[in-house]
Design a protein around this motif. Structure first.
Motif, short mmCIF file in Angstrom:
data_model
loop_
_atom_site.label_atom_id
_atom_site.label_comp_id
_atom_site.label_asym_id
_atom_site.label_seq_id
_atom_site.Cartn_x
_atom_site.Cartn_y
_atom_site.Cartn_z
N ASP A 11 0.84 -1.21 0.00
CA ASP A 11 0.00 0.00 0.00
C ASP A 11 0.87 1.26 0.00
OD1 ASP A 11 -2.26 -1.56 0.03
OD2 ASP A 11 -2.61 -1.35 2.20
N GLN A 12 1.93 1.25 0.83
CA GLN A 12 2.78 2.42 0.96
C GLN A 12 3.48 2.77 -0.35
OE1 GLN A 12 5.68 2.08 4.11
NE2 GLN A 12 6.75 3.97 3.55
N PHE A 13 3.92 1.75 -1.09
CA PHE A 13 4.69 1.99 -2.30
C PHE A 13 3.87 1.74 -3.57
CE2 PHE A 13 7.88 1.38 0.95
CZ PHE A 13 8.83 2.35 0.64
N ASP A 14 2.55 1.55 -3.40
CA ASP A 14 1.68 1.30 -4.55
C ASP A 14 2.26 0.16 -5.40
OD1 ASP A 14 -0.54 1.60 -6.17
OD2 ASP A 14 0.41 3.14 -7.42
N ALA A 15 2.59 -0.92 -4.72
CA ALA A 15 3.21 -2.07 -5.38
C ALA A 15 2.38 -3.31 -5.08
CB ALA A 15 4.64 -2.26 -4.88
N SER A 16 2.66 -4.36 -5.82
CA SER A 16 1.98 -5.63 -5.56
C SER A 16 2.59 -6.28 -4.32
CB SER A 16 2.13 -6.57 -6.75
OG SER A 16 3.49 -6.98 -6.90
N ARG A 17 1.85 -7.19 -3.73
CA ARG A 17 2.38 -7.92 -2.57
C ARG A 17 3.55 -8.80 -2.99
NH1 ARG A 17 -2.08 -10.13 1.60
NH2 ARG A 17 -0.11 -10.61 2.64
N ILE A 18 3.55 -9.26 -4.22
CA ILE A 18 4.68 -10.05 -4.72
C ILE A 18 5.95 -9.21 -4.71
CG2 ILE A 18 5.64 -11.20 -6.75
CD1 ILE A 18 2.82 -12.11 -7.46
N THR A 19 5.83 -7.95 -5.11
CA THR A 19 6.98 -7.04 -5.11
C THR A 19 7.46 -6.76 -3.69
OG1 THR A 19 6.29 -5.98 -7.18
CG2 THR A 19 7.78 -4.73 -5.76
N ALA A 20 6.50 -6.54 -2.78
CA ALA A 20 6.87 -6.31 -1.38
C ALA A 20 7.58 -7.53 -0.80
CB ALA A 20 5.62 -5.98 -0.56
N ARG A 21 7.07 -8.71 -1.12
CA ARG A 21 7.69 -9.94 -0.63
C ARG A 21 9.10 -10.11 -1.20
NH1 ARG A 21 4.20 -13.48 -2.41
NH2 ARG A 21 2.84 -13.09 -0.60
N GLU A 22 9.26 -9.75 -2.47
CA GLU A 22 10.59 -9.84 -3.09
C GLU A 22 11.59 -8.96 -2.36
OE1 GLU A 22 12.64 -9.53 -7.56
OE2 GLU A 22 10.59 -8.79 -7.21
N ALA A 23 11.15 -7.77 -1.96
CA ALA A 23 12.03 -6.86 -1.22
C ALA A 23 12.41 -7.44 0.13
CB ALA A 23 11.34 -5.50 -1.04
N LEU A 24 11.43 -7.98 0.83
CA LEU A 24 11.71 -8.56 2.15
C LEU A 24 12.63 -9.77 2.04
CD1 LEU A 24 8.11 -8.30 3.63
CD2 LEU A 24 10.10 -6.94 4.32
N LEU A 25 12.43 -10.59 1.03
CA LEU A 25 13.29 -11.76 0.84
C LEU A 25 14.72 -11.34 0.50
CD1 LEU A 25 10.87 -14.11 -1.15
CD2 LEU A 25 11.65 -14.38 1.22
N GLN A 26 14.87 -10.24 -0.24
CA GLN A 26 16.21 -9.75 -0.56
C GLN A 26 16.91 -9.27 0.72
OE1 GLN A 26 18.04 -9.80 -3.33
NE2 GLN A 26 19.72 -8.83 -2.21
N LEU A 27 16.19 -8.56 1.57
CA LEU A 27 16.77 -8.09 2.83
C LEU A 27 17.11 -9.27 3.74
CD1 LEU A 27 14.35 -5.10 3.36
CD2 LEU A 27 16.84 -4.90 3.10
#
Length: 236
Positions: free
Chosen positions: A36-52
């Protein structure tokens, strides 16, 4: 050229950690909140978290969310220092929680390593060890029951090495160590609060008495994102 959207989320979280907005053990926003914060899909948010997570910057606990990682524990598997001594040296807080204990028959692989006949009596002790309230290590410890009768009456939140010395007058004079990367099965993953199949470092430790008997065979499963190995040796 603009960067991938997941990288924008990664950089934002890294910056929050750098400036102190997020500190060690703080809980991160959920995938939904980030999308919601970055107007992105949940898949994209999950990809960011997995990278971190891959970089060891954050970690997850099943059903609880994502958190900022503490500094990795520095560990020399060849050192005679106990877990509690290592934690104290690094000014960390550690706990040991017994999960299960039983008297059982040695499986063929365990019996072979310990120099026992298959089916010989062994104690199996499962313990979870945490650093700064974070589960980082699961132990499966096999002990020759004939060497330590009545072992299961003791408190395994305490040092097992200390129990051997105080109650059985047995010390360890040699340790063989084998290490390799592997993944966690469902039961062990649940104990470490990660998903089944998560990567881990497996350390197999065989500890011998001065009579060259195998006192303890220890299978250790370390969270890959919580520990760094550091070995030192002198050149001849």
């Amino acid at each position: 050229m603009s960067q991938p959207q997941y990288k924008t989320i990664v950089d934002h979280i890294k910056n929050q950690i750098d400036v102190g907005t997020l500190t060690v053990q703080d809980k991160l926003p959920s995938e939904r909140q980030l999308s919601d914060q970055f107007d992105a899909s949940r898949i994209t948010a999950r990809e960011a978290l997995l990278q971190l997570e891959k970089e060891g910057i954050i970690y997850r606990l099943n059903r609880r969310g994502w958190f900022v990682s503490p500094t990795r524990l520095t560990y020399d598997p060849t050192s005679p220092a106990t877990f509690n001594e290592i934690i104290k040296q690094q000014q960390r807080t550690g706990t040991t929680t017994p999960l299960s204990t039983e008297l059982s028959e040695a499986p063929s692989e365990v019996a072979q390593v310990m120099g026992l006949s298959e089916g010989s009596p062994v104690y199996l002790i499962r313990r979870l060890r945490c650093v700064d309230e974070r589960p980082i290590l699961l132990e499966h410890i096999y002990v020759d029951a004939n060497l330590c009768p009545g072992l299961l009456k003791h408190d395994f939140s305490q040092s097992l090495t200390g129990i051997f010395k105080e109650h059985y007058q047995k010390g360890v004079t040699r340790t063989d160590v084998t290490m390799y990367p592997t993944s966690l099965d469902a039961e062990d993953a649940s104990s470490l609060h990660v998903s089944p199949g998560s990567p881990c470092l497996e350390i197999r430790r065989c500890r011998f008495t001065e009579e060259n008997q195998v006192l303890e065979y220890d299978l250790e499963f370390w969270r890959h994102d919580a520990v760094e190995l550091k070995l030192s040796f002198e050149h001849q």
